[in-house]
Design a protein around this motif. Structure first.
Motif, PDB file in Angstrom:
ATOM      1  N   PRO A  46      36.416  40.802  46.179  1.00  0.00           N
ATOM      2  CA  PRO A  46      36.047  42.200  45.959  1.00  0.00           C
ATOM      3  C   PRO A  46      36.497  42.733  44.602  1.00  0.00           C
ATOM      4  O   PRO A  46      37.554  42.358  44.078  1.00  0.00           O
ATOM      5  CB  PRO A  46      36.747  42.931  47.109  1.00  0.00           C
ATOM      6  N   ARG A  47      35.688  43.620  44.041  1.00  0.00           N
ATOM      7  CA  ARG A  47      35.862  44.104  42.680  1.00  0.00           C
ATOM      8  C   ARG A  47      37.234  44.728  42.454  1.00  0.00           C
ATOM      9  O   ARG A  47      37.881  44.480  41.436  1.00  0.00           O
ATOM     10  CB  ARG A  47      34.744  45.124  42.369  1.00  0.00           C
ATOM     11  N   HIS A  48      37.718  45.544  43.375  1.00  0.00           N
ATOM     12  CA  HIS A  48      38.990  46.233  43.134  1.00  0.00           C
ATOM     13  C   HIS A  48      40.154  45.252  43.051  1.00  0.00           C
ATOM     14  O   HIS A  48      41.149  45.524  42.364  1.00  0.00           O
ATOM     15  CB  HIS A  48      39.246  47.288  44.218  1.00  0.00           C
ATOM     16  N   ILE A  49      40.025  44.102  43.693  1.00  0.00           N
ATOM     17  CA  ILE A  49      41.071  43.084  43.621  1.00  0.00           C
ATOM     18  C   ILE A  49      41.036  42.408  42.253  1.00  0.00           C
ATOM     19  O   ILE A  49      42.083  42.199  41.617  1.00  0.00           O
ATOM     20  CB  ILE A  49      40.889  42.056  44.760  1.00  0.00           C
ATOM     21  N   LYS A  50      39.848  42.089  41.787  1.00  0.00           N
ATOM     22  CA  LYS A  50      39.726  41.476  40.458  1.00  0.00           C
ATOM     23  C   LYS A  50      40.212  42.435  39.374  1.00  0.00           C
ATOM     24  O   LYS A  50      40.859  42.013  38.396  1.00  0.00           O
ATOM     25  CB  LYS A  50      38.273  41.054  40.221  1.00  0.00           C
TER      26      LYS A  50
END
Length: 396
Positions: A46-50
């Motif tokens: 997921p984007r927020h983790i990256k």
């Protein structure tokens, strides 16, 4: 010839990795192969983790952390265990490692002396017995029950002896997809309490459950809470297999000993990945629901397609990302390449003639079964299922 460790020479190779690598090598050589072998979500992290990882790099969070893990991540893990699993730990009871696999090995290395026994119910994840042996222990396998691969407390009790130090449980289970119920775990807990042994509970697939089921952690049972090491990680729930973050919570003396092992082998887990894991545990959880919904859609399709085969008995998995089923009716059949004597021969037949890769059940402790992973795109899954069905129909 150069002398090597007898222990390592006797150690079997991971069959899931072996068949995955074989399929990959064939694909890289230009052969059209569909691999249904690995338990790796095909979704992007997921984007927020990256973004959390990118920010960590830009902030130069690229140096050593504490061996145990960053305080920020330890706090997030404590909160996750409390809210999701009704497990309550202090910071000294948490250890972050480079994947759940390392967490399990650290725990085994911490509690075993040479010759100590570890009870491992079958079917089991392929790495459990080898890890026990690497930790100088002796795996005691509980044969599969005829109850749909469900855990059998009475069989576990019979397997426990004076040298038993631990029991490994895995729910949701790789390879079977069985999700242990609270009542089943309560029966096992009574056995564990009486025997005074440690449970290593591998709960890495806890978020991947189907049909409205709920995962239950055996460590939340108060009667044995001080006898359980609970292992988890972010690989499966957050599509973070390559980030290599696992963690465990348990009795302080076990965690302290496991940290000593880790400190001499790898030291702390990747600093940047620890920052990303805080974002995973603290951030939006909706991506988990979306991924699990897609896994259930694929599960349903696998069950539907293989249900077309009259000789194949299918038990729909309750969780994880695998279908594990018996192929006994197909053994003893002849094909152009020879006799199908065992599931390994069948897997080779499917790979070489029908260009689809599965994993035989023998390394999982179930020699009459094979494992099919549906952790791939629906397009690849449809193509692979066409080939699997064709391969089985060729056998009659």
């Amino acid at each position: 010839m150069r002398a090597l460790s007898r222990k390592i020479l006797d150690l079997e190779e991971s069959q899931t990795l072996a068949f995955t690598q074989r399929a990959r090598a064939m694909k890289e050589s230009g052969i059209d192969i569909v691999s249904l072998t690995a338990g790796e979500p095909d979704f992007p992290t997921p984007r927020h983790i990256k973004e959390a990882a990118i920010k960590a790099i830009e902030a130069d969070f690229t140096h050593y952390t504490a061996n145990q893990g960053t305080p920020e991540l330890i706090d997030a893990i404590i909160d996750k265990f409390s809210s999701d699993n009704d497990l309550h730990f202090s910071p000294s009871q948490i250890l972050v490692s480079s994947g759940a696999k390392q967490s399990i090995f650290n725990a085994l290395r911490a509690i075993l002396n040479p010759g100590d026994e570890v009870v491992v119910p079958a079917p089991y994840w392929v790495s459990y017995p080898p890890m026990v042996r690497l930790a100088d222990g002796v795996p005691v396998i509980v044969p599969p029950a005829d109850s749909g691969f469900r855990p059998d407390a009475r069989a576990i009790r019979r397997a426990i002896g004076p040298k038993t130090r631990a029991l490994i449980l895995n729910s949701p289970c790789n390879p079977t997809g069985v999700v242990f119920t609270r009542s089943e775990l309560e029966e096992i807990a009574a056995v564990v309490k009486e025997a005074g042994i440690t449970v290593i509970s591998d709960e890495i697939y806890e978020k991947v459950v189907f049909d409205g089921r709920k995962h239950f952690s055996i460590g939340s049972l108060k009667s044995i809470s001080n006898q359980v090491v609970t292992v988890n990680g972010v690989s499966k729930a957050y599509a973070m297999t390559g980030w290599r973050i696992g963690y465990m919570g348990g009795p302080e003396e076990i965690i302290r000993a496991a940290a000593k092992v880790q400190g001499q082998v790898t030291n702390h887990a990747n600093a940047i990945a620890q920052k990303a894991t805080v974002a995973a545990l603290r951030g939006p959880q909706r991506p988990i629901d979306e991924m699990t919904g897609e896994f259930q859609r694929r599960r349903d399709r696998v069950v539907e397609r293989l249900g077309e085969l009259p000789r194949t008995r299918i038990r729909p998995p309750e969780g994880a990302m695998f279908l594990f089923f018996t192929v006994a009716p197909y053994l003893g059949k002849s094909v152009s390449s020879g006799m199908i004597r065992n599931p390994a021969d069948l897997v080779v037949h499917l790979l070489e003639r029908h260009r689809v890769a599965l994993v035989p059940g023998d390394p999982f402790g179930s020699p009459d079964c094979v494992r099919l992973s549906f952790a791939c795109s629906m397009a690849d899954l449809e193509k692979g299922l066409d080939r699997v069905v064709a391969g089985f129909r060729e056998l009659g």
